[in-house]
Motif scaffolding. Structure first.
Motif, PDB file in Angstrom:
ATOM      1  N   LEU A 187       0.842  -1.193   0.000  1.00 12.06           N
ATOM      2  CA  LEU A 187       0.000   0.000   0.000  1.00 12.06           C
ATOM      3  C   LEU A 187       0.877   1.242   0.000  1.00 12.06           C
ATOM      4  CD1 LEU A 187      -2.484  -1.158   2.801  1.00 12.06           C
ATOM      5  CD2 LEU A 187      -2.693  -1.490   0.319  1.00 12.06           C
ATOM      6  N   VAL A 188       0.311   2.367  -0.423  1.00  8.58           N
ATOM      7  CA  VAL A 188       1.015   3.642  -0.393  1.00  8.58           C
ATOM      8  C   VAL A 188       0.072   4.698   0.177  1.00  8.58           C
ATOM      9  CG1 VAL A 188       0.373   4.368  -2.755  1.00  8.58           C
ATOM     10  CG2 VAL A 188       2.513   5.200  -1.729  1.00  8.58           C
ATOM     11  N   ALA A 189       0.652   5.666   0.863  1.00  3.90           N
ATOM     12  CA  ALA A 189      -0.139   6.770   1.423  1.00  3.90           C
ATOM     13  C   ALA A 189       0.618   8.072   1.220  1.00  3.90           C
ATOM     14  CB  ALA A 189      -0.402   6.540   2.908  1.00  3.90           C
ATOM     15  N   ALA A 190      -0.091   9.087   0.812  1.00  2.01           N
ATOM     16  CA  ALA A 190       0.496  10.415   0.642  1.00  2.01           C
ATOM     17  C   ALA A 190       0.782  11.013   2.013  1.00  2.01           C
ATOM     18  CB  ALA A 190      -0.466  11.313  -0.131  1.00  2.01           C
ATOM     19  N   ILE A 191       1.907  11.734   2.103  1.00  4.75           N
ATOM     20  CA  ILE A 191       2.266  12.451   3.333  1.00  4.75           C
ATOM     21  C   ILE A 191       2.799  13.830   2.970  1.00  4.75           C
ATOM     22  CG2 ILE A 191       2.827  10.297   4.568  1.00  4.75           C
ATOM     23  CD1 ILE A 191       5.844  11.181   4.267  1.00  4.75           C
ATOM     24  N   ASP A 192       2.939  14.661   3.963  1.00  6.58           N
ATOM     25  CA  ASP A 192       3.584  15.960   3.793  1.00  6.58           C
ATOM     26  C   ASP A 192       5.080  15.697   3.607  1.00  6.58           C
ATOM     27  OD1 ASP A 192       4.953  18.380   4.210  1.00  6.58           O
ATOM     28  OD2 ASP A 192       3.539  19.052   5.740  1.00  6.58           O
ATOM     29  N   PRO A 193       5.686  16.119   2.502  1.00  5.69           N
ATOM     30  CA  PRO A 193       7.106  15.835   2.281  1.00  5.69           C
ATOM     31  C   PRO A 193       8.025  16.413   3.365  1.00  5.69           C
ATOM     32  CG  PRO A 193       6.207  17.163   0.478  1.00  5.69           C
ATOM     33  CD  PRO A 193       5.079  16.823   1.381  1.00  5.69           C
ATOM     34  N   GLU A 194       7.569  17.425   4.059  1.00  3.09           N
ATOM     35  CA  GLU A 194       8.365  17.992   5.157  1.00  3.09           C
ATOM     36  C   GLU A 194       8.409  17.059   6.356  1.00  3.09           C
ATOM     37  OE1 GLU A 194      10.211  20.802   4.917  1.00  3.09           O
ATOM     38  OE2 GLU A 194       9.553  20.752   2.821  1.00  3.09           O
ATOM     39  N   LEU A 195       7.530  16.041   6.357  1.00  3.05           N
ATOM     40  CA  LEU A 195       7.453  15.099   7.478  1.00  3.05           C
ATOM     41  C   LEU A 195       7.944  13.706   7.076  1.00  3.05           C
ATOM     42  CD1 LEU A 195       3.950  16.199   8.779  1.00  3.05           C
ATOM     43  CD2 LEU A 195       6.181  16.804   9.739  1.00  3.05           C
ATOM     44  N   ALA A 196       8.803  13.622   6.059  1.00  2.00           N
ATOM     45  CA  ALA A 196       9.263  12.323   5.560  1.00  2.00           C
ATOM     46  C   ALA A 196      10.249  11.640   6.499  1.00  2.00           C
ATOM     47  CB  ALA A 196       9.881  12.470   4.176  1.00  2.00           C
ATOM     48  N   ASP A 197      11.016  12.398   7.267  1.00  2.00           N
ATOM     49  CA  ASP A 197      11.970  11.780   8.184  1.00  2.00           C
ATOM     50  C   ASP A 197      11.212  10.987   9.238  1.00  2.00           C
ATOM     51  OD1 ASP A 197      14.079  12.854   6.738  1.00  2.00           O
ATOM     52  OD2 ASP A 197      14.131  14.663   7.968  1.00  2.00           O
ATOM     53  N   THR A 198      11.732   9.835   9.599  1.00  2.00           N
ATOM     54  CA  THR A 198      11.005   8.841  10.393  1.00  2.00           C
ATOM     55  C   THR A 198      10.384   9.397  11.671  1.00  2.00           C
ATOM     56  OG1 THR A 198      12.419   7.131   9.479  1.00  2.00           O
ATOM     57  CG2 THR A 198      11.177   6.558  11.444  1.00  2.00           C
ATOM     58  N   ALA A 199      11.154  10.059  12.503  1.00  2.00           N
ATOM     59  CA  ALA A 199      10.624  10.539  13.783  1.00  2.00           C
ATOM     60  C   ALA A 199       9.492  11.541  13.562  1.00  2.00           C
ATOM     61  CB  ALA A 199      11.732  11.158  14.624  1.00  2.00           C
ATOM     62  N   ALA A 200       9.687  12.472  12.632  1.00  2.00           N
ATOM     63  CA  ALA A 200       8.650  13.468  12.347  1.00  2.00           C
ATOM     64  C   ALA A 200       7.415  12.797  11.764  1.00  2.00           C
ATOM     65  CB  ALA A 200       9.185  14.525  11.387  1.00  2.00           C
ATOM     66  N   PHE A 201       7.619  11.836  10.865  1.00  5.96           N
ATOM     67  CA  PHE A 201       6.511  11.109  10.259  1.00  5.96           C
ATOM     68  C   PHE A 201       5.687  10.388  11.326  1.00  5.96           C
ATOM     69  CE2 PHE A 201       5.184   6.829   9.112  1.00  5.96           C
ATOM     70  CZ  PHE A 201       4.151   7.119   8.236  1.00  5.96           C
ATOM     71  N   CYS A 202       6.350   9.622  12.175  1.00  5.91           N
ATOM     72  CA  CYS A 202       5.642   8.847  13.206  1.00  5.91           C
ATOM     73  C   CYS A 202       4.861   9.762  14.149  1.00  5.91           C
ATOM     74  CB  CYS A 202       6.614   7.974  13.985  1.00  5.91           C
ATOM     75  SG  CYS A 202       7.267   6.593  13.013  1.00  5.91           S
ATOM     76  N   ALA A 203       5.473  10.867  14.555  1.00  6.57           N
ATOM     77  CA  ALA A 203       4.805  11.797  15.468  1.00  6.57           C
ATOM     78  C   ALA A 203       3.583  12.438  14.807  1.00  6.57           C
ATOM     79  CB  ALA A 203       5.788  12.869  15.932  1.00  6.57           C
ATOM     80  N   ALA A 204       3.723  12.824  13.564  1.00  3.72           N
ATOM     81  CA  ALA A 204       2.639  13.530  12.880  1.00  3.72           C
ATOM     82  C   ALA A 204       1.470  12.618  12.505  1.00  3.72           C
ATOM     83  CB  ALA A 204       3.166  14.211  11.621  1.00  3.72           C
ATOM     84  N   TYR A 205       1.762  11.380  12.129  1.00  3.18           N
ATOM     85  CA  TYR A 205       0.708  10.505  11.605  1.00  3.18           C
ATOM     86  C   TYR A 205       0.285   9.395  12.569  1.00  3.18           C
ATOM     87  CZ  TYR A 205       1.435  12.998   7.281  1.00  3.18           C
ATOM     88  OH  TYR A 205       1.523  13.993   6.328  1.00  3.18           O
ATOM     89  N   GLY A 206       0.923   9.315  13.732  1.00  5.66           N
ATOM     90  CA  GLY A 206       0.525   8.311  14.710  1.00  5.66           C
ATOM     91  C   GLY A 206       0.879   6.890  14.317  1.00  5.66           C
ATOM     92  N   SER A 207       1.877   6.739  13.458  1.00  7.21           N
ATOM     93  CA  SER A 207       2.351   5.413  13.069  1.00  7.21           C
ATOM     94  C   SER A 207       3.429   5.003  14.072  1.00  7.21           C
ATOM     95  CB  SER A 207       2.933   5.467  11.650  1.00  7.21           C
ATOM     96  OG  SER A 207       3.350   4.198  11.223  1.00  7.21           O
ATOM     97  N   PRO A 208       3.373   3.782  14.599  1.00  8.34           N
ATOM     98  CA  PRO A 208       4.347   3.397  15.624  1.00  8.34           C
ATOM     99  C   PRO A 208       5.777   3.308  15.084  1.00  8.34           C
ATOM    100  CG  PRO A 208       2.838   1.575  15.135  1.00  8.34           C
ATOM    101  CD  PRO A 208       2.394   2.737  14.324  1.00  8.34           C
ATOM    102  N   LEU A 209       6.719   3.850  15.834  1.00  9.42           N
ATOM    103  CA  LEU A 209       8.127   3.838  15.442  1.00  9.42           C
ATOM    104  C   LEU A 209       8.624   2.412  15.221  1.00  9.42           C
ATOM    105  CD1 LEU A 209      10.622   5.621  14.962  1.00  9.42           C
ATOM    106  CD2 LEU A 209      11.160   5.350  17.386  1.00  9.42           C
TER     107      LEU A 209
END
Length: 186
Positions: A45-67
């Motif tokens: 699967l693929v999901a669109a994200i904000d490219p500014e939040l691509a780095d793992t820690a920022a991504f997980c914090a912003a989208y609630g995906s577990p680290l």
């Protein structure tokens, strides 16, 4: 990938079948997904994200995906007898790739280190911060930590910073050049 596994890692993302959204994938990634057996490709699967939040820690914090359900792919390089050697290394985001022992030995080089950003981007055809094992150059080993392979579903890069792939960990072990590597992630 089961719907429950996808939900467990998706957080607030809205994942879609990756092959239905080639606009969210780097070309080498789209080609690698098209080359998978149909049942494996359907699990990606693929999901669109904000490219500014691509780095793992920022991504997980912003989208609630577990680290612990995120995997990072790093490009490691070394040289032997004037020949530059590379590997794509995939480890869980809660670990770091053992570049100085495991990867160095596998590449059979005296010293291994992370490839410079511009070199990694040029060789993979992917964006920095979105590099993924899908579509890695065919002559590279793709070293996948066994902990990643055992994870029911992981989030990895899509080759671009504007999206993430959600895939069964086991699919990464089926990619061309993939090698299950015990102890790669420390």
């Amino acid at each position: 990938m089961t719907a429950a596994a996808a939900r467990a890692i998706a957080g607030s993302l809205a994942p879609e079948p990756a092959l239905d959204r080639p606009d969210l994938l780097a070309e080498p990634v789209a080609a690698a997904l098209r080359a998978l057996p149909a049942e494996q490709a359907a699990d990606c699967l693929v999901a669109a994200i904000d490219p500014e939040l691509a780095d793992t820690a920022a991504f997980c914090a912003a989208y609630g995906s577990p680290l612990e359900a995120s995997a990072n792919c790093v490009v490691v390089a070394g040289a032997r007898s004037g020949e530059r050697r590379y590997a794509a290394c995939v480890v869980l985001a809660t670990t770091r790739a053992d570049v100085n022992t495991v990867v160095r030995r596998r590449l059979d080089v005296r010293k291994a280190s992370f490839a410079p950003m511009d070199e990694a981007v040029a060789l993979t055809g992917m964006a920095y911060g979105g590099i993924t094992p899908f579509g890695a150059p065919a002559d590279w080993p793709v070293l996948v930590d066994t902990a990643v392979l055992a994870t029911p579903a992981v989030v990895v890069g899509s080759g671009v910073r504007a999206s993430k792939l959600l895939v069964p960990g086991a699919v990464l072990g089926e990619l061309p050049g993939a090698e299950a590597t015990e102890g790669l992630g420390r």
